[in-house]
Design a protein around this motif. Structure first.
Motif, PDB file in Angstrom:
ATOM      1  N   GLU A 144     -18.797  36.201   9.228  1.00  0.00           N
ATOM      2  CA  GLU A 144     -17.702  36.302  10.181  1.00  0.00           C
ATOM      3  C   GLU A 144     -16.356  36.043   9.504  1.00  0.00           C
ATOM      4  N   LEU A 145     -16.338  35.112   8.549  1.00  0.00           N
ATOM      5  CA  LEU A 145     -15.116  34.810   7.814  1.00  0.00           C
ATOM      6  C   LEU A 145     -14.632  36.028   7.039  1.00  0.00           C
ATOM      7  N   HIS A 146     -15.548  36.751   6.406  1.00  0.00           N
ATOM      8  CA  HIS A 146     -15.122  37.924   5.635  1.00  0.00           C
ATOM      9  C   HIS A 146     -14.703  39.081   6.537  1.00  0.00           C
ATOM     10  N   LEU A 147     -15.293  39.193   7.699  1.00  0.00           N
ATOM     11  CA  LEU A 147     -14.785  40.169   8.675  1.00  0.00           C
ATOM     12  C   LEU A 147     -13.350  39.803   9.050  1.00  0.00           C
ATOM     13  N   PHE A 148     -13.117  38.521   9.290  1.00  0.00           N
ATOM     14  CA  PHE A 148     -11.780  38.040   9.634  1.00  0.00           C
ATOM     15  C   PHE A 148     -10.792  38.305   8.504  1.00  0.00           C
ATOM     16  N   TYR A 149     -11.150  37.915   7.272  1.00  0.00           N
ATOM     17  CA  TYR A 149     -10.257  38.126   6.122  1.00  0.00           C
ATOM     18  C   TYR A 149      -9.893  39.601   5.970  1.00  0.00           C
ATOM     19  N   ASN A 150     -10.909  40.457   6.034  1.00  0.00           N
ATOM     20  CA  ASN A 150     -10.639  41.877   5.864  1.00  0.00           C
ATOM     21  C   ASN A 150      -9.732  42.401   6.967  1.00  0.00           C
ATOM     22  N   ALA A 151      -9.894  41.910   8.181  1.00  0.00           N
ATOM     23  CA  ALA A 151      -9.036  42.349   9.292  1.00  0.00           C
ATOM     24  C   ALA A 151      -7.606  41.863   9.114  1.00  0.00           C
ATOM     25  N   VAL A 152      -7.421  40.601   8.759  1.00  0.00           N
ATOM     26  CA  VAL A 152      -6.057  40.067   8.673  1.00  0.00           C
ATOM     27  C   VAL A 152      -5.307  40.556   7.442  1.00  0.00           C
ATOM     28  N   VAL A 153      -5.999  41.086   6.458  1.00  0.00           N
ATOM     29  CA  VAL A 153      -5.328  41.747   5.336  1.00  0.00           C
ATOM     30  C   VAL A 153      -5.058  43.205   5.703  1.00  0.00           C
ATOM     31  N   PHE A 154      -6.012  43.834   6.376  1.00  0.00           N
ATOM     32  CA  PHE A 154      -5.936  45.257   6.698  1.00  0.00           C
ATOM     33  C   PHE A 154      -4.860  45.577   7.738  1.00  0.00           C
ATOM     34  N   VAL A 155      -4.774  44.803   8.790  1.00  0.00           N
ATOM     35  CA  VAL A 155      -3.840  45.121   9.884  1.00  0.00           C
ATOM     36  C   VAL A 155      -2.380  45.177   9.407  1.00  0.00           C
ATOM     37  N   PRO A 156      -1.850  44.157   8.727  1.00  0.00           N
ATOM     38  CA  PRO A 156      -0.463  44.294   8.272  1.00  0.00           C
ATOM     39  C   PRO A 156      -0.290  45.399   7.228  1.00  0.00           C
ATOM     40  N   MET A 157      -1.345  45.695   6.464  1.00  0.00           N
ATOM     41  CA  MET A 157      -1.284  46.787   5.501  1.00  0.00           C
ATOM     42  C   MET A 157      -1.111  48.123   6.227  1.00  0.00           C
ATOM     43  N   VAL A 158      -1.843  48.314   7.311  1.00  0.00           N
ATOM     44  CA  VAL A 158      -1.731  49.547   8.095  1.00  0.00           C
ATOM     45  C   VAL A 158      -0.358  49.629   8.756  1.00  0.00           C
ATOM     46  N   VAL A 159       0.120  48.518   9.315  1.00  0.00           N
ATOM     47  CA  VAL A 159       1.464  48.501   9.913  1.00  0.00           C
ATOM     48  C   VAL A 159       2.488  48.896   8.854  1.00  0.00           C
ATOM     49  N   ALA A 160       2.363  48.339   7.657  1.00  0.00           N
ATOM     50  CA  ALA A 160       3.291  48.662   6.561  1.00  0.00           C
ATOM     51  C   ALA A 160       3.252  50.151   6.243  1.00  0.00           C
ATOM     52  N   MET A 161       2.060  50.717   6.200  1.00  0.00           N
ATOM     53  CA  MET A 161       1.950  52.127   5.837  1.00  0.00           C
ATOM     54  C   MET A 161       2.485  53.044   6.934  1.00  0.00           C
ATOM     55  N   VAL A 162       2.257  52.691   8.190  1.00  0.00           N
ATOM     56  CA  VAL A 162       2.796  53.492   9.295  1.00  0.00           C
ATOM     57  C   VAL A 162       4.323  53.453   9.259  1.00  0.00           C
ATOM     58  N   LEU A 163       4.883  52.259   9.116  1.00  0.00           N
ATOM     59  CA  LEU A 163       6.343  52.136   9.022  1.00  0.00           C
ATOM     60  C   LEU A 163       6.878  52.872   7.795  1.00  0.00           C
ATOM     61  N   HIS A 164       6.160  52.763   6.702  1.00  0.00           N
ATOM     62  CA  HIS A 164       6.578  53.377   5.443  1.00  0.00           C
ATOM     63  C   HIS A 164       6.681  54.898   5.548  1.00  0.00           C
ATOM     64  N   ARG A 165       5.844  55.504   6.354  1.00  0.00           N
ATOM     65  CA  ARG A 165       5.854  56.960   6.500  1.00  0.00           C
ATOM     66  C   ARG A 165       7.051  57.465   7.298  1.00  0.00           C
ATOM     67  N   ARG A 166       7.751  56.581   7.946  1.00  0.00           N
ATOM     68  CA  ARG A 166       8.939  56.984   8.699  1.00  0.00           C
ATOM     69  C   ARG A 166      10.109  57.166   7.749  1.00  0.00           C
ATOM     70  N   ALA A 167      10.860  58.202   7.956  1.00  0.00           N
ATOM     71  CA  ALA A 167      11.981  58.519   7.068  1.00  0.00           C
ATOM     72  C   ALA A 167      12.998  57.385   7.005  1.00  0.00           C
ATOM     73  N   LYS A 168      13.266  56.718   8.115  1.00  0.00           N
ATOM     74  CA  LYS A 168      14.273  55.655   8.110  1.00  0.00           C
ATOM     75  C   LYS A 168      13.839  54.455   7.274  1.00  0.00           C
ATOM     76  N   GLU A 169      12.552  54.300   7.063  1.00  0.00           N
ATOM     77  CA  GLU A 169      12.044  53.197   6.244  1.00  0.00           C
ATOM     78  C   GLU A 169      12.120  53.522   4.756  1.00  0.00           C
ATOM     79  N   GLN A 170      12.463  54.736   4.422  1.00  0.00           N
ATOM     80  CA  GLN A 170      12.470  55.156   3.029  1.00  0.00           C
ATOM     81  C   GLN A 170      13.740  54.751   2.288  1.00  0.00           C
ATOM     82  N   ALA A 171      14.746  54.262   3.007  1.00  0.00           N
ATOM     83  CA  ALA A 171      15.978  53.827   2.336  1.00  0.00           C
ATOM     84  C   ALA A 171      15.623  52.745   1.324  1.00  0.00           C
ATOM     85  N   GLY A 172      15.909  53.000   0.087  1.00  0.00           N
ATOM     86  CA  GLY A 172      15.589  52.037  -0.969  1.00  0.00           C
ATOM     87  C   GLY A 172      14.247  52.296  -1.624  1.00  0.00           C
ATOM     88  N   ALA A 173      13.423  53.129  -1.019  1.00  0.00           N
ATOM     89  CA  ALA A 173      12.135  53.468  -1.623  1.00  0.00           C
ATOM     90  C   ALA A 173      12.310  54.719  -2.471  1.00  0.00           C
TER      91      ALA A 173
END
Length: 185
Positions: A144-173
């Motif tokens: 259960e701990l490893h399910l939790f770890y994988n989820a709490v690392v994965f969720v912000p990673m996905v949020v980052a990638m969704v935001l990253h794909r937006r053109a307005k987030e590309q300033a500086g990238a």
């Protein structure tokens, strides 16, 4: 030495520039495949009623040593940490913030796996336990701990990638991840 530094720098620029989208795709494939293994293991236990010793995910059934290998688990935690660090420079704005959150959590997750590996190698186990035990495993079962770890690392990673794909987030990238906007005619 300077040549290696220049080559390493060029590699990092390419990785976080023109190859960022492809590198993120490969990284996410590895992350999702690993997380799927943990989800399948949980299904084997909770939905199918298998004993934990028999629930080994998909790859663990033909290769049972994968589930019990602290080296393999540590290697994956290290791969995740290195991937999050190497791909970080391609992010900007709030997507970088979310990527950093994922990175920070993975630093802790990596330390937990380093602790498990050190115990396995030394034979000295935390809190007198009969097997290698991580800090949070003192309060949560390992699966259960490893399910939790994988989820709490994965969720912000996905949020980052969704935001990253937006053109307005590309300033500086300096990458090609954002969709190309074609002006209306």
């Amino acid at each position: 030495m300077a040549t290696t530094s220049i080559r390493g720098s060029a590699f990092n620029l390419d990785l976080n520039g023109r190859h960022h989208k492809a590198a993120l795709g490969v990284f996410m494939f590895i992350v999702i495949a690993h997380w799927a293994e943990h989800v399948v293991q949980a299904i084997q236990v909770y939905a199918w009623g298998w004993p934990l010793a028999d629930a080994r995910g998909v790859l663990g059934l033909p290769f049972p040593w994968l589930v019990t290998s602290e080296w393999m688990h540590y290697g994956y935690a290290l791969l995740m940490l290195v991937g999050l660090i190497m791909l970080r420079k391609g992010f900007a704005g709030s997507s970088r913030t979310w990527w950093n959150i994922s990175l920070g959590i993975q630093v802790w997750h990596h330390m937990e796996h380093l602790l498990l590996l050190a115990q396995k190698l030394s034979g000295l186990y935390l809190a007198g336990r009969p097997v290698p035990t991580s800090v949070l495993q003192l309060v949560l079962p390992r699966m259960e701990l490893h399910l939790f770890y994988n989820a709490v690392v994965f969720v912000p990673m996905v949020v980052a990638m969704v935001l990253h794909r937006r053109a307005k987030e590309q300033a500086g990238a300096n990458c090609t991840c954002a969709p190309v906007l074609v002006p209306a005619t």
